[in-house]
Design a protein around this motif. Structure first.
Motif, mmCIF file in Angstrom:
data_model
loop_
_atom_site.group_PDB
_atom_site.id
_atom_site.type_symbol
_atom_site.label_atom_id
_atom_site.label_comp_id
_atom_site.label_asym_id
_atom_site.label_seq_id
_atom_site.Cartn_x
_atom_site.Cartn_y
_atom_site.Cartn_z
ATOM 1 N N HIS A 49 72.475 77.348 82.601
ATOM 2 C CA HIS A 49 73.726 77.273 83.254
ATOM 3 C C HIS A 49 74.211 78.606 83.353
ATOM 4 O O HIS A 49 74.217 79.415 82.189
ATOM 5 N N THR A 50 74.723 79.103 84.637
ATOM 6 C CA THR A 50 75.223 80.540 84.813
ATOM 7 C C THR A 50 76.709 80.629 83.646
ATOM 8 O O THR A 50 76.684 81.586 83.257
ATOM 9 N N TRP A 51 77.545 79.695 83.833
ATOM 10 C CA TRP A 51 78.559 79.969 82.972
ATOM 11 C C TRP A 51 78.156 79.859 81.456
ATOM 12 O O TRP A 51 78.862 80.713 80.665
ATOM 13 N N ILE A 52 77.298 79.226 80.650
ATOM 14 C CA ILE A 52 76.877 79.364 79.433
ATOM 15 C C ILE A 52 76.208 80.545 79.075
ATOM 16 O O ILE A 52 76.366 81.441 78.076
ATOM 17 N N THR A 53 75.457 81.093 80.108
ATOM 18 C CA THR A 53 74.548 82.229 80.063
ATOM 19 C C THR A 53 75.750 83.459 80.019
ATOM 20 O O THR A 53 75.794 84.316 79.324
ATOM 21 N N SER A 54 76.778 83.288 81.044
ATOM 22 C CA SER A 54 77.739 84.447 80.900
ATOM 23 C C SER A 54 78.482 84.539 79.770
ATOM 24 O O SER A 54 78.791 85.611 79.199
ATOM 25 N N PHE A 95 73.277 81.306 91.175
ATOM 26 C CA PHE A 95 73.436 79.836 91.348
ATOM 27 C C PHE A 95 74.144 79.233 90.155
ATOM 28 O O PHE A 95 74.461 79.854 89.099
ATOM 29 N N ALA A 96 74.471 77.891 90.149
ATOM 30 C CA ALA A 96 75.153 77.450 89.327
ATOM 31 C C ALA A 96 74.581 77.197 87.953
ATOM 32 O O ALA A 96 74.933 77.482 86.897
ATOM 33 N N ALA A 97 72.997 76.997 88.154
ATOM 34 C CA ALA A 97 72.103 76.606 87.287
ATOM 35 C C ALA A 97 70.823 76.658 87.714
ATOM 36 O O ALA A 97 70.423 76.835 88.837
ATOM 37 N N ALA A 98 69.897 76.999 86.843
ATOM 38 C CA ALA A 98 68.334 76.753 87.278
ATOM 39 C C ALA A 98 67.671 75.776 86.250
ATOM 40 O O ALA A 98 67.780 75.517 85.111
ATOM 41 N N GLY A 102 62.966 75.518 87.117
ATOM 42 C CA GLY A 102 63.061 76.896 87.648
ATOM 43 C C GLY A 102 63.576 76.712 89.128
ATOM 44 O O GLY A 102 64.246 77.686 89.545
ATOM 45 N N GLU A 103 63.854 75.339 89.500
ATOM 46 C CA GLU A 103 64.552 75.145 90.974
ATOM 47 C C GLU A 103 66.011 75.237 90.487
ATOM 48 O O GLU A 103 66.480 74.689 89.694
ATOM 49 N N PRO A 104 66.725 76.005 91.428
ATOM 50 C CA PRO A 104 68.135 76.376 91.405
ATOM 51 C C PRO A 104 69.027 75.070 91.717
ATOM 52 O O PRO A 104 68.707 74.448 92.613
ATOM 53 N N ASP A 105 70.182 75.118 91.100
ATOM 54 C CA ASP A 105 71.363 74.337 91.451
ATOM 55 C C ASP A 105 72.122 75.337 92.434
ATOM 56 O O ASP A 105 72.635 76.357 91.754
ATOM 57 N N ASP A 106 71.857 75.283 93.698
ATOM 58 C CA ASP A 106 72.311 76.441 94.463
ATOM 59 C C ASP A 106 74.054 76.432 94.867
ATOM 60 O O ASP A 106 74.182 77.309 95.752
#
Length: 409
Positions: A49-54, A95-98, A102-106
Motif C-alpha cells: 500500500h502506498t499509504w503504509i509505504t509512505s 497507485f493506491a497499492a500494488a 504486481g498489478e496495481p490498484d490504480d
C-alpha cells in the motif's frame, strides 16, 4: 488509588526504539512496505500500500534522525517502492497499492498522495538518496491534481489517467493533507504550503461548533455534508459512519501545530476549536460503555456505534493531550495524558510479540476484525515523540533540531 504517573522521557525513547525494532522486516522484496503480521513478519499475500509505504519512510526516516541503527536502510527500501512499483510511470502520481502479482490498484487517492508528500519531506530531512526528487514530484502532482485553489480544499480521488474526479470529498484526506503541508512548508521554506494548511483548517473551524464538536467526515462534490454515508458499514477502516472519535483528537492536535507554525498570522479560532474537539471526543469516546478505552465511532448524538478500541485512537489521544497541555498548561490535560498512557501500557503495548495490538474488542481483548496484523507504526511511534517536542516545526524537522542541539552542561 493514586493517579497514574506519566512515562518519563527515557521510557518514551525506549518504547520508540522497541517499536522501530518490530518493523525492521517491513521492506517488501519488490520495494515498498509489506503488511506486517502480529509478529512483525511480512505478509506477502497482501498488497503493498502506498499509504503504509509512505508512513514507513516517515517513521524510519525519523528513526534514522534519532541514530537508530538500520532505520536508514529500512526507510530507503520503502522509498524505493515509491520510486518503483507504486509509481505510475505512464500517467504520473502513485497507485493506491500494488497487488501480490504486481498489478496495481490504480486509484489515485489524495490520502495516499498526502502521505507521499509527508514521506518525501521526512526523507529530505533524513538525507535519504532520491528524497529531493521524490518530494519535488509529490508536491507537483498534489498541486496539479488534488489542490483546489478556488475553494482552498482538496479533491479526494481520481481515476488512473486523471480524467475524472470521484464525487466523494472527505475530511480524512483533508486532515492528512494539512499534516503534509505543514511538513513540506517547513522543509522547503515555501510558506504558501502553510497558508494552504490554514485554508484547510478553516473548514474544521467552521464545522466543529455547528455539530457540537462532532466532525462530519463525508461530503458530496459540492462539499455538502453527508451524515448517513456507510450507515450499513459503520466500521469501515477509512470511511466509517458517524463521528470518528480519533479524528476529533487528531484534528485537535493538528490545529495547535498549525497555530504554532503560523504564529502571529494564525487565523482566529484554532485553539478554541482544538479544545472543543478534544472535549467532545473525550466526553463521547472515553469509557463510553463502562470499560476503559476509546470507542471507534459515535452517532450524531454521541452514542457509541462501533465500540472496538483501535490503537491509533489512544495514540492520538495521548498526543493531543500533550499538545493541549503544552499550549495551555491545563493540568486536566496532563492528567488525561498520564491516564491514557496507563491504558495503552496495560492494554495495547504487546510485550510478547512486539508493537501494539491494533484493535481490541469492547472488553479490551485483542481481535482483528477491522485491522488484522500490525501493519502500521506511525501513530504509536509519534505518540512517543510528540510529547517530547515543541508544537512547531513539524516532526522530522523538530527531531533533527533536537538531535543537533547540545545537551545541557
Amino acid at each position: 488509588m493514586s493517579d497514574p504517573a506519566p512515562p518519563d522521557d527515557a521510557w518514551l525513547d525506549a518504547e520508540c526504539r522497541r517499536l522501530l525494532a518490530f518493523g525492521t522486516r517491513v521492506v517488501h522484496p519488490r520495494g515498498g512496505a509489506a503488511w506486517l503480521d502480529d509478529d512483525g513478519a511480512p505478509d506477502l499475500a497482501r498488497p503493498v500500500h502506498t499509504w503504509i509505504t509512505s508512513r514507513t519512510v516517515h517513521v524510519f526516516g525519523i528513526g534514522a534522525l534519532l541514530g537508530v541503527e538500520g532505520c536508514a536502510e529500512v526507510a530507503t527500501g520503502a522509498l524505493d517502492g515509491l520510486r518503483g512499483v507504486l509509481r505510475d510511470d505512464d500517467h504520473g502520481g502513485w497507485f493506491a497499492a500494488a497487488g501480490p502479482d504486481g498489478e496495481p490498484d490504480d486509484t489515485k487517492a489524495c490520502y495516499a498522495h498526502a502521505f507521499v508528500m509527508l514521506a518525501g519531506s521526512t526523507a529530505v530531512v533524513a538525507g535519504l538518496a532520491g528524497a529531493d526528487d521524490l518530494l519535488a514530484e509529490a508536491t507537483r502532482v498534489f498541486e496539479e491534481h488534488f489542490w483546489d485553489e478556488d475553494l482552498g480544499r482538496v479533491v479526494d480521488e481520481w481515476d488512473r489517467g486523471w480524467t475524472s474526479p470521484a464525487p466523494y470529498r472527505g475530511l480524512n484526506s483533508t486532515m492528512h493533507s494539512l499534516e503534509a503541508m505543514l511538513a513540506v512548508g517547513d522543509v522547503t521554506g515555501d510558506h504558501f504550503w502553510h497558508e494552504r494548511a490554514a485554508r484547510l483548517a478553516g473548514l474544521v473551524v467552521e464545522l466543529a461548533p455547528s455539530y457540537d464538536g462532532r466532525l462530519p467526515e463525508h461530503f458530496g462534490p459540492d462539499w455538502s455534508v453527508d451524515l448517513e454515508l456507510n450507515r450499513d458499514r459503520p466500521d469501515d477502516p477509512f470511511k466509517p459512519y458517524g463521528a470518528t472519535v480519533g479524528h476529533g483528537l487528531e484534528w485537535s492536535r493538528l490545529l495547535l501545530h498549525l497555530e504554532a507554525t503560523l504564529g502571529d498570522t494564525a487565523p482566529a479560532g484554532l485553539l478554541d476549536t482544538s479544545r472543543l474537539l478534544f472535549d467532545r471526543a473525550v466526553a463521547d469516546g472515553w469509557h463510553a460503555d463502562g470499560a476503559p478505552g476509546f470507542v471507534y465511532t459515535t452517532d450524531w448524538e454521541g452514542r457509541p456505534v462501533v465500540r472496538e478500541r483501535m490503537h491509533w485512537v489512544a495514540a492520538e489521544a495521548i498526543a493531543a493531550a500533550a499538545a493541549l497541555h503544552r499550549r495551555t498548561g491545563d493540568e486536566g490535560c496532563a492528567q488525561r495524558y498520564a491516564e491514557w498512557w496507563a491504558y495503552a501500557r496495560e492494554h495495547l503495548v504487546d510485550r510478547e510479540r512486539g508493537s501494539w495490538h491494533h484493535e481490541l474488542d469492547p472488553s479490551n481483548r485483542p481481535q482483528a476484525h477491522v485491522w488484522p496484523g500490525k501493519p502500521d507504526l506511525y501513530h504509536a511511534v509519534q505518540a512517543t515523540l510528540l510529547p517530547r517536542l515543541p508544537l512547531a516545526p513539524s516532526l522530522a524537522r523538530a527531531v533533527a533540531l533536537s538531535a543537533a542541539r547540545p545537551a545541557p552542561a
